[in-house]
Design an enzyme around this catalytic site. Structure first.
Site, PDB file in Angstrom:
ATOM      1  N   CYS A   1      81.422 -45.913  69.727  1.00 41.54           N
ATOM      2  CA  CYS A   1      81.855 -44.551  69.433  1.00 41.54           C
ATOM      3  C   CYS A   1      81.502 -44.126  68.014  1.00 41.54           C
ATOM      4  CB  CYS A   1      83.363 -44.438  69.641  1.00 41.54           C
ATOM      5  SG  CYS A   1      84.304 -45.378  68.436  1.00 41.54           S
TER       6      CYS A   1
ATOM      7  N   ALA B   1      82.945 -46.124  65.174  1.00 35.97           N
ATOM      8  CA  ALA B   1      82.213 -47.377  64.961  1.00 35.97           C
ATOM      9  C   ALA B   1      80.962 -47.133  64.134  1.00 35.97           C
ATOM     10  CB  ALA B   1      81.850 -48.013  66.303  1.00 35.97           C
TER      11      ALA B   1
ATOM     12  N   ARG C   1      81.120 -57.138  61.881  1.00 33.48           N
ATOM     13  CA  ARG C   1      79.697 -56.793  61.874  1.00 33.48           C
ATOM     14  C   ARG C   1      78.840 -57.689  60.974  1.00 33.48           C
ATOM     15  NH1 ARG C   1      76.121 -52.878  63.513  1.00 33.48           N
ATOM     16  NH2 ARG C   1      75.193 -52.589  61.490  1.00 33.48           N
TER      17      ARG C   1
ATOM     18  N   HIS D   1      77.118 -42.054  62.319  1.00 34.21           N
ATOM     19  CA  HIS D   1      76.165 -42.255  61.220  1.00 34.21           C
ATOM     20  C   HIS D   1      75.970 -40.939  60.479  1.00 34.21           C
ATOM     21  CE1 HIS D   1      74.320 -45.247  64.290  1.00 34.21           C
ATOM     22  NE2 HIS D   1      75.327 -45.824  63.638  1.00 34.21           N
TER      23      HIS D   1
END
Lengths: 548, 458
Positions: free
Chosen positions: A66, A69, A100, A199
């Protein structure tokens, strides 16, 4: 697996049809546009059109995550000294905590590193009913008391957007109250269709609130930023090593092994080198408009790609001394990588790979497989857009849908005091003639072979069809796909977390990757799947015979 | 010092959670749903929840975790998730052909107030649910409880949707095993079988999340409780609910719905809690405990007496799920050890009371907090260091910084294997847990011993 070596490739159109058969009709119609049989670029450089950055059909098992994230995990995650508070119930903050593999290297034990900390408001029912702003404000105060950070980032999760908490107002108030930089990200999970929206949102806010705050120009003649490199498994460390060896100054890295100060000074660089086009091309474009820093696409995945990228950076600065030093570094570094490749290649050549991951990795890692003599027969992005597949030339024709319209496009103007064009038209023309083009990316499909399958937002069902029809020697995806693929007896290489290996960037990283792939595609463990008593046709009869 | 910013001094926090000792309800619901045979868990919300839950469960179990999502975008968040769930149900029955879809909600779909039974009923009317197939649901907003209460909610849904009252109560019992590993569920069944008790264990992830490597991915592995068995739960003598947070809602629902008496027990971790479980099986099913089980018990007790000197008086910090920390406290006290700091992220004062009660027999006081976090846990350890930490993988940062041995236990364990394969419940499980505790303590003793007292025999 041996039999698979001589396995003829199936007809990709037939494979596509086999994939579509089982879907409900409406879903099949949509998926048909997202599954494309590739062809080489035509005379005009065009590849087939793919439907990308579209919603995943509900119920269809997807690789995607999503917006939160993409924002908190991908872009903010690797920065060690911005204290990030997730405003929401416990889950989102918990799952994005250290998962991550963003490595970071502090200068000493007293240096700031917030990465092992997950901070959140852990919203409870009463916060949802009565609003969570008060709790968020208090959480920021408590975080400040404990950590004394220079910057705090606030990330919104799904319910925050629904109940209408104004996290940006909270950020402004807290900035005023505490006298440090506090900024917020409206990265609710439901925005957009994948991580990609996150992003973009992260780029916008980092650009608005941090980039350009500090005009201190780092020393060094050739100053660049690396954009879209997140230091999974130490990739950024290897790139940093190479740049330093070449005498190139890294002003900022977005955002592997990064610091707040780096972001604040990023505008003092003279070039942006973009690794992951998808996650950060926004930043490249905005920095160019506001500060005049041009960007080029680079790729440090693969030895040849690394050499090429270093040369492109050197070419930009047009300094023979730098060009010579870069050549010298390449000459020093390449032989060892080539030795590693030569050793491994007889065992890997001719094998087939598939890559379904990320928004550039599925492209970049094809370079490494090429160096191993392996063929990529199918690939696709988890959260790519058409330009990632077809190249930026298609940008004007990309339709803006409702989900994309949700994401703010910043209006960026040249900074009256600090806009400084790095390249005049003359230099641009000169570099262009030398093959160095700015703000350009050809996309993945142009570099893939005829009749390979390109699949956007691949589903589990389609993955299983691919595995059965192609029997690839290795499949690259993420943790969610890993064990289902491996149950088929096919190794899966995680290209998000690298299966806890790496680095794979740069020269040393390439050699690491060769060795890991050699181990995986030639591992004997896959030959043990069938027990001896199931290998023969009539084991009982044989056993009786043996006893007799 | 990775956790270099954690000060020993405790400052009051009312709004900020740092390094939680829990996660959200839906992941527990997803895990429980995987314990039904041929069940497809479905997350009704945006994609991230499902992706995060599948990733975390995959990392912990190292097995495929198959689940769907309603893939909410902004439109669904505004207009409601009915269209998305209806489409999802249709796609899931087409593609994955499950017997049951187990829907759980997320904070998003809960906040907008989606009514799952109503949506499912419309989907059924529209012919989206094939004959003989089921869609069940649990409400699991992430702003309530924790992954453990989410597990409890989906376990209760199994009763609500499937349990059928029987006119006569059969001889068998129900066992609700609690939020434990697949190996634990298998061990609970083994013990019941050893006593000759016919038991329905639900949920049951054994055989699902420890599936063998066969060269073929089974979308629905062999394990999981069957629907037939779930239906029969209403016609059994009693229900043994192991661990009150995870199991009592389902047990109470079964009592209310079908009149099956519920017996609440601790998770059978350690000697005494296993004794209680075995004895409860014996009494409710009216069977005798076979010698083989008494032998296992004796073997465990033998190991404890043999190694008692290394355990006595040692202090332990325990972080984990509420039912787990209660049972572990009981076990540690029985070993002569001292639970010094006990934290669970799941809120609930009852756990604090139970831990205090069980720790009353220990040589020293206990700090206990339900609804706490690992930041507080670490601060307590800084203030009063311990000999051992028991907790999930996230505790490795504390263990490294403070140079204290760690036994990994609970959820999630991301960096080791074994938890899926080897039980920690029952007498055998206690032996394994004891082995791990002793290994950690004795390895430390060896590491720190001066050369002259580095001993061969211990």
């Amino acid at each position: 697996m041996e039999a698979a070596k001589t396995h003829a490739l199936p007809d990709p159109e037939a494979v596509k049809q086999a994939m579509l058969e089982k879907f409900p009709a409406k879903v099949a119609k949509k998926r048909a546009k997202q599954i494309v049989v590739n062809r080489a670029p035509d005379a005009a450089g065009r590849v087939p059109e793919i439907h990308a950055n579209a919603r995943t059909s509900p119920g269809v098992i997807t690789q995607r995550g999503c917006t939160y994230a993409g924002c908190k995990g991908v872009i903010l995650g690797p920065v060690r000294d911005i204290l990030t508070i997730t405003h929401g119930p416990v889950g989102c903050g918990f799952y994005s905590w250290l998962t991550r593999r963003n490595q970071t290297r502090t200068q000493g034990p007293d240096d700031v590193n917030y990465m092992p900390y997950a901070l959140m408001t852990d919203m409870q029912e009463e916060d949802i009913v009565f609003g969570g702003e008060k709790k968020l404000r208090q959480a920021v105060r408590e975080a400040y008391e404990t950590f004394r950070p220079q910057a705090i980032a606030l990330c919104a999760t799904c319910p925050v957007g629904l109940i209408g908490d104004d996290i940006h107002a909270v950020a402004r108030e807290m900035k005023e109250e505490l006298g440090i930089n506090v900024f917020a990200f409206s990265c609710e999970g439901y925005k957009g269709v994948s991580q990609s929206a996150g992003h973009h949102i992260a780029n916008n806010q980092v650009f608005k609130h941090v980039v350009g705050l500090d005009d201190t120009t780092p020393e060094g003649e050739y100053r660049i930023n690396i954009l879209g490199e997140y230091n999974i498994g130490g990739d950024a460390f290897e790139i940093e090593r190479l740049l330093e060896k070449c005498g190139i100054t890294l002003v900022a890295s977005f955002s592997g092994n990064a610091t707040y100060e780096q972001f604040a000074r990023a505008h003092t660089a003279d070039l942006n080198a973009i690794m992951c086009h998808r996650s950060i091309n926004y930043m490249g474009d905005m920095m160019e408009k506001k500060f005049g820093v041009p960007w080029i696409k680079v790729n440090f995945i693969g030895a040849q790609a690394t050499a090429k990228s270093l040369r492109r950076i050197a070419q930009y600065f047009e300094d023979p001394e730098l060009l010579a030093r870069v050549e010298q570094v390449i000459a020093e570094e390449l032989p060892e990588v080539e030795r590693a490749a030569a050793e491994v290649r007889p065992r890997t050549a001719g094998k087939r790979a598939m890559l379904f991951v990320g928004g550039s990795r599925a492209h970049h890692y094809q370079e490494l497989f090429r160096e191993l003599g392996m063929e990529t027969v199918a690939a696709g992005y988890e959260f790519g857009h058409r330009d990632d597949y077809e190249g930026r030339a298609v940008l004007p024709s990309v339709k803006v849908d409702a989900d994309s319209r949700n994401i703010e496009e910043l209006e960026v103007e040249p900074d009256p005091a600090r806009f400084r064009p790095r390249t005049g038209p003359e230099k641009a023309a000169r570099l262009g003639a030398g093959g160095l083009s700015f703000a350009e990316y050809q996309g993945m499909m142009a570099e893939m072979a005829e009749k390979t399958l390109v699949i956007d937002d691949i589903s589990h069902h389609e993955t299983e069809v691919l595995l059965k029809k192609y029997r690839p020697h290795i499949f690259c995806a993420g943790i969610k796909e890993k064990y289902a693929v491996q149950k088929w007896g096919i190794p899966l290489k995680q290209l998000h977390s690298y299966d806890y290996g790496g680095p794979y960037a740069g020269f040393r990283g390439a050699a690491n990757f060769y060795r890991d792939i050699d181990r995986m595609v030639n591992s004997r463990v896959w030959t043990y799947v069938t027990p001896p008593w199931e290998a023969e046709e009539a084991p009982e009869a044989k056993a009786v015979y043996a006893c007799g | 010092m990775l956790l270099r910013h954690t000060p020993a001094e405790i400052q009051e926090r009312s709004a900020l959670t740092i390094n939680p000792a829990k996660t959200c309800q839906p992941i527990g619901a997803m895990y429980a749903a995987l314990g039904i045979h041929r069940c497809f868990p479905h997350s009704h919300g945006s994609q991230g929840c499902c992706a995060y839950h599948r990733s975390m469960l995959t990392r912990h179990y190292k097995e495929p975790i198959m689940a769907g999502t309603s893939s909410f975008t902004e439109g669904a968040s505004v207009f409601g998730g009915m269209a998305n769930l209806t489409q999802a149900v249709d796609a899931i029955f087409h593609l994955y052909e499950p017997d049951v879809i187990a829907v759980h909600t997320t904070c998003l779909s809960e906040t907008i107030g989606d009514d799952i039974p109503q949506i499912v009923s419309s989907a059924r009317d529209a012919g989206k649910i094939p004959e003989g197939r089921h869609v069940i649901h649990a409400n699991t907003p992430s702003y309530v409880g924790s992954h453990v209460t989410g597990f409890a909610a989906m376990t209760k849904a199994m009763v609500d949707y499937f349990a059928e009252p029987g006119r006569e109560k059969g001889s068998g019992v129900n066992i609700i095993p609690g939020y434990v590993e697949p190996a634990d569920m298998a061990e609970i069944q083994r013990l019941a079988r050893a006593l000759g008790v016919e038991a329905v264990v639900f949920p049951d992830t054994s055989g699902v999340l420890d599936a063998p490597q066969t060269g073929r991915h089974e979308f629905y592995p062999r394990g999981g409780v069957t629907l037939e068995a779930l239906r029969s739960t209403g016609a059994r003598r009693a229900t043994l609910a192991l661990g009150s947070t995870a199991s009592s809602p389902a047990a109470r629902a079964l009592e209310a719905k079908c009149g099956v008496p519920a017996l609440q027990l601790d998770l059978p971790i350690g000697l005494l809690a296993t004794d209680q479980f075995v004895d409860a099986l014996r009494r409710t099913a009216g069977v005798a405990v076979p010698e083989a089980v008494s032998v296992e018990r004796g073997q465990l007790l033998d190991l404890i007496t043999d190694m008692e000197q290394y355990l006595h008086g040692r202090s332990v910090a325990v972080a984990g799920d509420p039912d787990q920390v209660v049972a572990l406290t009981g076990f540690l006290v029985s070993l002569g050890m001292r639970p010094a700091h006990v934290v669970t992220g799941t809120p609930g004062k009852e756990v604090e009371r139970r831990v205090r009660e069980l720790a009353a027999g220990a040589p020293g006081p206990v700090n206990v907090k339900a609804g706490g976090d690992l930041f507080l846990f670490h601060q307590w350890i800084k203030q009063e260091p311990v000999d051992l930490i028991i907790g999930n993988t996230y505790c490795k940062y504390i263990a490294r910084d403070e140079d204290i041995p760690l036994v990994r236990h609970g959820f999630p364990v991301l960096d080791r294997i074994g938890h899926v394969a080897f039980p920690t419940v029952g007498y055998r499980g206690a032996m394994r847990l004891l082995e791990k505790i002793l290994d950690a303590l004795l390895d430390r003793q060896d590491r720190d011993a001066p050369e002259e007292s580095f001993e061969l025999v211990m």
